[in-house]
Design an enzyme around this catalytic site. Sequence first.
Site, PDB file in Angstrom:
ATOM      1  CD  GLU A   7      21.788  13.890 -20.252  1.00  0.00           C
ATOM      2  OE1 GLU A   7      21.073  12.954 -19.796  1.00  0.00           O
ATOM      3  OE2 GLU A   7      22.260  14.176 -21.312  1.00  0.00           O
ATOM      4  CG  HIS A   9      19.392  14.330 -14.482  1.00  0.00           C
ATOM      5  ND1 HIS A   9      18.604  15.124 -15.521  1.00  0.00           N
ATOM      6  CD2 HIS A   9      20.091  13.547 -15.530  1.00  0.00           C
ATOM      7  CE1 HIS A   9      18.710  14.658 -16.836  1.00  0.00           C
ATOM      8  NE2 HIS A   9      19.518  13.718 -16.693  1.00  0.00           N
ATOM      9  CG  HIS A 164      16.831  13.039 -20.415  1.00  0.00           C
ATOM     10  ND1 HIS A 164      16.433  11.643 -20.237  1.00  0.00           N
ATOM     11  CD2 HIS A 164      17.932  13.073 -19.893  1.00  0.00           C
ATOM     12  CE1 HIS A 164      17.258  11.089 -19.522  1.00  0.00           C
ATOM     13  NE2 HIS A 164      18.092  12.068 -18.956  1.00  0.00           N
ATOM     14  CG  ASP A 287      23.454  11.283 -17.609  1.00  0.00           C
ATOM     15  OD1 ASP A 287      22.817  11.639 -17.090  1.00  0.00           O
ATOM     16  OD2 ASP A 287      23.364  10.107 -18.282  1.00  0.00           O
TER      17      ASP A 287
END
Length: 329
Positions: A7, A9, A164, A287
């Site tokens: 995850e 981004h 998500h 993240d």
Amino acid sequence: MKLTGLEEHFVTPDVLAANRQLDPANRDLAFRPASEGETSWRLLELGEERIAAMDATGLDVQVLSLTTPGVQNLPAVEAVSLQTASNDRLAEVVASRPDRFQGLATLATANPIAAADELERTIRTLGFNGAMVFGRTGDKNMDHQDFWPIYERAAALKAPLHLHPQSPPIAVREAYYAGFNPAVNAGFATFGVGWHYDAGVQFLRMIVAGVFDRFPDLQIIVGHWGELVLFFLERIQHLADVAHLQRPLIEYFRNNLYVAPSGILSDRYLRWAIDVAGADRVLFSTDYPFEAASKAGARQFLEATDITDADKTAIASGNWDRLTNQINR
């Protein structure tokens, strides 16, 4: 031990510009952090600074995905155009450093057929390893049958979908998370608990609606250690009983769900995830760039945690490699 983050981004200027044109009332609350300050800069940067952050935390591979707010709140025609542009841009980044980057597709779920076709293109032409999806598109929840063509294609391709979090609907925010100062209201509705309840509910809706009975090979990845529902299965079983599911509730969690930490480096949550879902159903994620773990400490956490070396290796990258090796390309 190769360490892969699921995850991690990015964002594009075009996606930010499109979401900026929306009525502020219709924007996801995540738009502001995605479009302002250091976080926005890090989301836009896809080169040496990102790789330096990966090296600092011990991450070998980032599996890149378009951050919230994505394209799901945009008009369908615009969303379809942006899904293609975003995926083509991501393919360029992955091709520039295939040793460090992989990709999850952006899907314009407002047009499910176009989204399903784009999923197949990104898997078979661009070499991606699945897609990032969000719980609601407009007023339709993730279990709505309009989206079943996406699930049918994902199941046929054996390509995982990463669910998500997104901001709860305005009415929910006003009823449950408002009444404080604006910063607390926004935090309460998002990173406090709102995001996580919303995403967990969407996964449960898929179970109750029979999505996984219709598409038993469909694989969903959920971050933040399962978005709360992993810790409440005994109580949720009562819901499963009245829904007359085809399988025991736990089977959906052990056959259709993968969980990842999303940068929440907790030994307690890790052990719980292994106990409930099994070590072969746990992946890793930091993240980036939202959590401190994405800049320091990810490898140290996994190396130091009190689980077997075999489980560490599986969670670090083995489970992800096994999952993606099964994709029908």
